[in-house]
Write a protein that holds these residues in place. Sequence first.
Motif, PDB file in Angstrom:
ATOM      1  N   LEU A  31       0.835  -1.205   0.000  1.00 19.96           N
ATOM      2  CA  LEU A  31       0.000   0.000   0.000  1.00 19.96           C
ATOM      3  C   LEU A  31       0.870   1.255   0.000  1.00 19.96           C
ATOM      4  O   LEU A  31       0.650   2.177  -0.802  1.00 19.96           O
ATOM      5  CB  LEU A  31      -0.920  -0.006   1.224  1.00 19.96           C
ATOM      6  N   LEU A  32       1.856   1.283   0.873  1.00 17.66           N
ATOM      7  CA  LEU A  32       2.755   2.442   0.927  1.00 17.66           C
ATOM      8  C   LEU A  32       3.540   2.575  -0.373  1.00 17.66           C
ATOM      9  O   LEU A  32       3.676   3.678  -0.918  1.00 17.66           O
ATOM     10  CB  LEU A  32       3.706   2.323   2.121  1.00 17.66           C
ATOM     11  N   ASP A  33       4.037   1.461  -0.902  1.00 16.19           N
ATOM     12  CA  ASP A  33       4.807   1.498  -2.136  1.00 16.19           C
ATOM     13  C   ASP A  33       3.952   1.999  -3.301  1.00 16.19           C
ATOM     14  O   ASP A  33       4.433   2.771  -4.136  1.00 16.19           O
ATOM     15  CB  ASP A  33       5.382   0.121  -2.445  1.00 16.19           C
ATOM     16  N   SER A  34       2.680   1.588  -3.343  1.00 15.80           N
ATOM     17  CA  SER A  34       1.822   2.068  -4.438  1.00 15.80           C
ATOM     18  C   SER A  34       1.586   3.568  -4.316  1.00 15.80           C
ATOM     19  O   SER A  34       1.519   4.277  -5.318  1.00 15.80           O
ATOM     20  CB  SER A  34       0.493   1.307  -4.472  1.00 15.80           C
ATOM     21  N   GLU A  35       1.508   4.061  -3.099  1.00 15.80           N
ATOM     22  CA  GLU A  35       1.349   5.509  -2.895  1.00 15.80           C
ATOM     23  C   GLU A  35       2.627   6.229  -3.304  1.00 15.80           C
ATOM     24  O   GLU A  35       2.577   7.288  -3.945  1.00 15.80           O
ATOM     25  CB  GLU A  35       1.006   5.792  -1.431  1.00 15.80           C
ATOM     26  N   VAL A  36       3.785   5.680  -2.976  1.00 17.91           N
ATOM     27  CA  VAL A  36       5.066   6.260  -3.387  1.00 17.91           C
ATOM     28  C   VAL A  36       5.130   6.325  -4.909  1.00 17.91           C
ATOM     29  O   VAL A  36       5.489   7.369  -5.485  1.00 17.91           O
ATOM     30  CB  VAL A  36       6.252   5.428  -2.828  1.00 17.91           C
ATOM     31  N   MET A  54       5.542  12.366   2.047  1.00 12.23           N
ATOM     32  CA  MET A  54       4.337  12.702   1.276  1.00 12.23           C
ATOM     33  C   MET A  54       3.411  11.489   1.182  1.00 12.23           C
ATOM     34  O   MET A  54       2.192  11.608   1.365  1.00 12.23           O
ATOM     35  CB  MET A  54       4.723  13.193  -0.119  1.00 12.23           C
ATOM     36  N   SER A  55       3.988  10.314   0.945  1.00  7.55           N
ATOM     37  CA  SER A  55       3.188   9.093   0.842  1.00  7.55           C
ATOM     38  C   SER A  55       2.526   8.768   2.174  1.00  7.55           C
ATOM     39  O   SER A  55       1.352   8.395   2.221  1.00  7.55           O
ATOM     40  CB  SER A  55       4.058   7.923   0.397  1.00  7.55           C
ATOM     41  N   ALA A  60      -2.197   8.596   5.561  1.00  7.14           N
ATOM     42  CA  ALA A  60      -2.826   9.093   6.789  1.00  7.14           C
ATOM     43  C   ALA A  60      -4.104   9.864   6.465  1.00  7.14           C
ATOM     44  O   ALA A  60      -5.095   9.769   7.202  1.00  7.14           O
ATOM     45  CB  ALA A  60      -1.846   9.974   7.564  1.00  7.14           C
ATOM     46  N   ASP A  61      -4.111  10.605   5.365  1.00  8.03           N
ATOM     47  CA  ASP A  61      -5.303  11.337   4.954  1.00  8.03           C
ATOM     48  C   ASP A  61      -6.434  10.370   4.622  1.00  8.03           C
ATOM     49  O   ASP A  61      -7.580  10.583   5.023  1.00  8.03           O
ATOM     50  CB  ASP A  61      -4.982  12.225   3.749  1.00  8.03           C
ATOM     51  N   ARG A  62      -6.107   9.306   3.898  1.00  4.90           N
ATOM     52  CA  ARG A  62      -7.120   8.295   3.571  1.00  4.90           C
ATOM     53  C   ARG A  62      -7.647   7.630   4.835  1.00  4.90           C
ATOM     54  O   ARG A  62      -8.846   7.395   4.977  1.00  4.90           O
ATOM     55  CB  ARG A  62      -6.546   7.262   2.609  1.00  4.90           C
ATOM     56  N   LEU A  63      -6.753   7.341   5.775  1.00  5.72           N
ATOM     57  CA  LEU A  63      -7.161   6.751   7.041  1.00  5.72           C
ATOM     58  C   LEU A  63      -8.069   7.702   7.813  1.00  5.72           C
ATOM     59  O   LEU A  63      -9.104   7.294   8.346  1.00  5.72           O
ATOM     60  CB  LEU A  63      -5.928   6.402   7.881  1.00  5.72           C
ATOM     61  N   ARG A  68     -13.469   9.134   9.740  1.00  7.23           N
ATOM     62  CA  ARG A  68     -14.585  10.072   9.760  1.00  7.23           C
ATOM     63  C   ARG A  68     -15.852   9.413   9.224  1.00  7.23           C
ATOM     64  O   ARG A  68     -16.926   9.535   9.797  1.00  7.23           O
ATOM     65  CB  ARG A  68     -14.264  11.328   8.947  1.00  7.23           C
ATOM     66  N   ARG A  69     -15.720   8.666   8.124  1.00  6.92           N
ATOM     67  CA  ARG A  69     -16.878   7.985   7.536  1.00  6.92           C
ATOM     68  C   ARG A  69     -17.430   6.929   8.477  1.00  6.92           C
ATOM     69  O   ARG A  69     -18.653   6.772   8.602  1.00  6.92           O
ATOM     70  CB  ARG A  69     -16.501   7.370   6.193  1.00  6.92           C
TER      71      ARG A  69
END
Length: 110
Positions: A31-36, A54-55, A60-63, A68-69
């Motif tokens: 997951l982190l690598d795909s964001e990178v 940044m990744s 963290a923003d998605r989390l 929130r949802r």
Amino acid sequence: MAHVIVEVNGRPYTMQCPDGEEDHLRELARLLDSEVTRIKQSVGSVGDIRILVMSGLMVADRLSEAIRRIEVLEEEAQALRDAHAALEDQVTDKLTSAAIRLEAVARDLG
């Protein structure tokens, strides 16, 4: 503790995790690598640390959004449970009232 080698941004990292959590750790690394990879494609190469920060912030923003949802859904579920309980009370009251009337009619007829 298990040792797992994960790859992020083309580099291997040896990590520790509780036994049995190896596949989960690998999935998190993917997951982190795909964001990178996604960030590198949009901003280019800006340095490993900056890319990883940044990744991490994007994940963290998605989390944060997911949390929130979940909170909103939990509030909605509680409101539905409350409405269901109120409806049950109304139905119980109406059935009790109808039973009393029926008993009265039965006594009058009987």
